[in-house]
Scaffold this motif. Sequence first.
Motif, mmCIF file in Angstrom:
data_model
loop_
_atom_site.group_PDB
_atom_site.id
_atom_site.type_symbol
_atom_site.label_atom_id
_atom_site.label_comp_id
_atom_site.label_asym_id
_atom_site.label_seq_id
_atom_site.Cartn_x
_atom_site.Cartn_y
_atom_site.Cartn_z
ATOM 1 N N ARG A 1 2.212 -46.720 -2.418
ATOM 2 C CA ARG A 1 1.585 -45.617 -1.695
ATOM 3 C C ARG A 1 0.796 -44.723 -2.635
ATOM 4 N N GLY A 2 1.166 -44.732 -3.922
ATOM 5 C CA GLY A 2 0.494 -43.849 -4.847
ATOM 6 C C GLY A 2 -0.885 -44.320 -5.286
ATOM 7 N N MET A 3 -1.289 -45.527 -4.891
ATOM 8 C CA MET A 3 -2.618 -45.994 -5.269
ATOM 9 C C MET A 3 -3.677 -45.051 -4.721
ATOM 10 N N ARG A 4 -4.684 -44.786 -5.517
ATOM 11 C CA ARG A 4 -5.752 -43.888 -5.096
ATOM 12 C C ARG A 4 -6.513 -44.517 -3.939
ATOM 13 N N ALA A 5 -6.657 -43.763 -2.854
ATOM 14 C CA ALA A 5 -7.404 -44.241 -1.700
ATOM 15 C C ALA A 5 -8.831 -43.738 -1.779
ATOM 16 N N SER A 6 -9.729 -44.491 -1.194
ATOM 17 C CA SER A 6 -11.124 -44.059 -1.143
ATOM 18 C C SER A 6 -11.420 -43.427 0.199
ATOM 19 N N ALA A 7 -12.566 -42.796 0.293
ATOM 20 C CA ALA A 7 -12.952 -42.142 1.528
ATOM 21 C C ALA A 7 -13.058 -43.156 2.663
ATOM 22 N N ALA A 8 -12.831 -42.689 3.863
ATOM 23 C CA ALA A 8 -12.964 -43.515 5.059
ATOM 24 C C ALA A 8 -14.148 -43.024 5.868
ATOM 25 N N ARG A 9 -14.619 -43.868 6.768
ATOM 26 C CA ARG A 9 -15.771 -43.515 7.582
ATOM 27 C C ARG A 9 -15.449 -43.735 9.057
ATOM 28 N N ALA A 10 -15.939 -42.832 9.882
ATOM 29 C CA ALA A 10 -15.817 -43.031 11.317
ATOM 30 C C ALA A 10 -16.714 -44.191 11.734
ATOM 31 N N LEU A 11 -16.300 -44.915 12.776
ATOM 32 C CA LEU A 11 -17.093 -46.024 13.286
ATOM 33 C C LEU A 11 -18.072 -45.532 14.344
ATOM 34 N N PRO A 12 -19.162 -46.232 14.560
ATOM 35 C CA PRO A 12 -20.137 -45.804 15.572
ATOM 36 C C PRO A 12 -19.500 -45.678 16.958
ATOM 37 N N LEU A 13 -19.919 -44.673 17.705
ATOM 38 C CA LEU A 13 -19.403 -44.502 19.053
ATOM 39 C C LEU A 13 -19.743 -45.742 19.881
ATOM 40 N N GLY A 14 -18.774 -46.192 20.664
ATOM 41 C CA GLY A 14 -18.956 -47.378 21.489
ATOM 42 C C GLY A 14 -18.469 -48.646 20.840
ATOM 43 N N SER A 15 -18.251 -48.621 19.504
ATOM 44 C CA SER A 15 -17.770 -49.833 18.836
ATOM 45 C C SER A 15 -16.272 -50.041 19.040
ATOM 46 N N VAL A 16 -15.561 -48.965 19.416
ATOM 47 C CA VAL A 16 -14.125 -49.043 19.670
ATOM 48 C C VAL A 16 -13.866 -48.679 21.133
ATOM 49 N N ARG B 1 -8.230 -32.587 14.527
ATOM 50 C CA ARG B 1 -9.598 -32.722 14.009
ATOM 51 C C ARG B 1 -9.633 -32.482 12.494
ATOM 52 N N LEU B 2 -8.865 -31.503 12.026
ATOM 53 C CA LEU B 2 -8.851 -31.210 10.589
ATOM 54 C C LEU B 2 -8.207 -32.353 9.810
ATOM 55 N N ALA B 3 -7.140 -32.922 10.345
ATOM 56 C CA ALA B 3 -6.505 -34.064 9.683
ATOM 57 C C ALA B 3 -7.447 -35.260 9.630
ATOM 58 N N ASP B 4 -8.228 -35.454 10.676
ATOM 59 C CA ASP B 4 -9.226 -36.525 10.695
ATOM 60 C C ASP B 4 -10.252 -36.310 9.586
ATOM 61 N N VAL B 5 -10.708 -35.078 9.410
ATOM 62 C CA VAL B 5 -11.653 -34.762 8.339
ATOM 63 C C VAL B 5 -11.063 -35.139 6.984
ATOM 64 N N LEU B 6 -9.839 -34.707 6.731
ATOM 65 C CA LEU B 6 -9.242 -34.924 5.411
ATOM 66 C C LEU B 6 -8.929 -36.396 5.174
ATOM 67 N N TYR B 7 -8.580 -37.129 6.227
ATOM 68 C CA TYR B 7 -8.396 -38.570 6.041
ATOM 69 C C TYR B 7 -9.720 -39.233 5.669
ATOM 70 N N ARG B 8 -10.791 -38.839 6.330
ATOM 71 C CA ARG B 8 -12.091 -39.427 5.994
ATOM 72 C C ARG B 8 -12.508 -39.081 4.563
ATOM 73 N N TRP B 9 -12.116 -37.909 4.095
ATOM 74 C CA TRP B 9 -12.457 -37.532 2.716
ATOM 75 C C TRP B 9 -11.590 -38.255 1.693
ATOM 76 N N ASP B 10 -10.278 -38.307 1.941
ATOM 77 C CA ASP B 10 -9.317 -38.726 0.913
ATOM 78 C C ASP B 10 -8.683 -40.094 1.153
ATOM 79 N N GLY B 11 -8.678 -40.560 2.407
ATOM 80 C CA GLY B 11 -8.097 -41.865 2.710
ATOM 81 C C GLY B 11 -6.592 -41.926 2.655
ATOM 82 N N ASP B 12 -5.903 -40.791 2.627
ATOM 83 C CA ASP B 12 -4.440 -40.760 2.530
ATOM 84 C C ASP B 12 -3.843 -40.923 3.926
ATOM 85 N N SER B 13 -3.004 -41.940 4.108
ATOM 86 C CA SER B 13 -2.457 -42.230 5.439
ATOM 87 C C SER B 13 -1.504 -41.156 5.940
ATOM 88 N N ALA B 14 -1.083 -40.217 5.090
ATOM 89 C CA ALA B 14 -0.236 -39.124 5.559
ATOM 90 C C ALA B 14 -0.948 -38.316 6.639
#
Length: 627
Positions: free
Chosen positions: A11-26, A338-351
């Motif tokens: 779990r301690g491995m450094r995660a990279s940023a995540a990206r939202a997927l285009p609307l309609g793709s999910v 919404r704030l947790a979504d922002v921080l996950y996209r920035w940091d990639g931490d599954s917490a």
Amino acid sequence: MALRARDGGGRGMRASAARALPLGSVQLTGGEFDRRRAVNRDYLLSLTTANLLQNHDLEAGFWDRSWQLQPSSDDPATRGVGRHAGWEFPTGQLRGHFVGHWLSAAAREAAVTGDAVLSARVGEVLDGLERCQAANGGEWVFGIPPRYLDLLAAGREVWAPQYTMHKTFMGLVDVARDLGDPRAVRIAQRAAQWVARWSATFAPEQWDDILDVETGGMLEVWADLLDLTGDGMFADLLHRYDHRRLFDPLLAGEDVLTNRHANTTIPEVLGAARAYEVTGEERWAEIVRAYWRCAVTDRGTFCTGGQTSGEIWTPPHAFAARRGDKTQEHCTVYNMIRLADVLYRWDGDSAYLDYIERNLHNGILAQQHPGTGMVTYFLPLHPGARKAWGSPLEDFWCCHGTLVQAHTRHSALAFYAQDDALVLAQYLPARVEVPHAGGTLRVQLAGSETAARVGPDANGGDAGARHRPDSWGFSLTVESPPGAVATVRLRRPDWCDGDPVVVGEDGRDADVVTGPGGHLELTHRGGRAVYEITLPMRLHTLAIPDEPGTVAFARGPVVLAGLVDHDVRLHGDAQRPDTLLAADNERQWTQWLSGYRTVGQERSIRFLPLSEIVDQPYTVYFPLHPD
């Protein structure tokens, strides 16, 4: 063959940023979250364009249009017909706020699902707002009068006019971003010209006083409009709405939140997040991370994942005295997700994804009536609590607005992109299609996020296990072009009792390691394959930090509520909840149910997931007496 996840770094491995997927793709493909989305969609459509615009029409002088409306009615036969009341009544100081929420929700639903009817209705509302703006002289487009801003500047009591204005701006921004309608940007730009002139007339000290009165998400709007237009006016407004009296002490590490109104500050920090994403200025990101530390990391949450009592932040890890009838305001749940979504996209931490999951089940689901689709403003957590449901036409609270937005956004939380991988973030039945290696990567998760099913027809085939499984099971179908290797990262939930198990198709090993951010990393070798995912879970307790002898019960991410109308002391060991509760009414046809009952107690109490409670009195926290 079952293959447990191999350790590829932990779990301690450094995660990279995540990206939202285009609307309609999910797309959601069934299950309770999709059903609640559909209930919400029906409610959005039930509200007529004339009713939504009633206060904007009145402010623009279209008396004949608005006052021909009949008084509102909650009769299902006339749902949506009649003047909106509650906070939308034409004498209310927040009148006109809801149409912005409606626009945001309808635009997102239409963009995700391709709903042409809702898209057309959005166009009708834009037509009405454009007509009102023209009648007001070409700029003012809100359902309240400019005079309210004069009262605000004079320090007189007035109920958050900038909050109300923000909702209209927000709806326009979301229509522009999600549906690409250029009219929405034009209306917003013209309205912003009025705000820019007005806000430039104040000395710094007076302007700081004005910013101390709830501004909603005005900061976020300016960042969004700067991103959409590149207009320097919005860069100036972004700087002007920098709420330093909040942000500077926050950056200095002070606890600026205890006993402070929560949903006044969360939208401002969401604005700081967008300001960072648009400008790249690091200070904005530091504000966001400092806020999360102060609000969550250093403060803790209730067992539900939510916070606040009486709309204010509790003291750090001090919840025992804050359980009441006004716990967990829905607006705070939605905006903190919404704030947790922002921080996950920035940091990639599954917490952050774990935080979202707990709040989805015990906030967003638990605070929406499963039949009417209405909201309970608060989620009471005192003994013998009852949910107080809103109505379709008589309330229009702030939480009514965040409710209709929340249930259009589930698909956006289900999957993300990270590096060259696809992240399965929430275990919701859903499918996703994204370009991959000269073709298309298709991933579909099947199962139930609330109660496991056995099938395809347990009446005519395998009946499954003897008792409800101590696990959450899903089928994951992955399809990519032949030979096109694809990586799918699966969230390892924080409640998982042991290693998740991934079973390959036709006896083949599933190629799984532990990857960045705590995710499980599944390597798919191309073609089509089906993987069975088992997430072991157990009944566990969640104690109140400052009253550790009082606990709530949870199964996986789902908090259970006892059907009892008063405080009850249970006898037993908090570390062995399986000796306190046993499965109750566990099975019907092809479905495992989710009830429990107490064992070894003086009185038997039934338990259900908090999200399934409708009108019953319930208790969540129980004091335990060791035997």
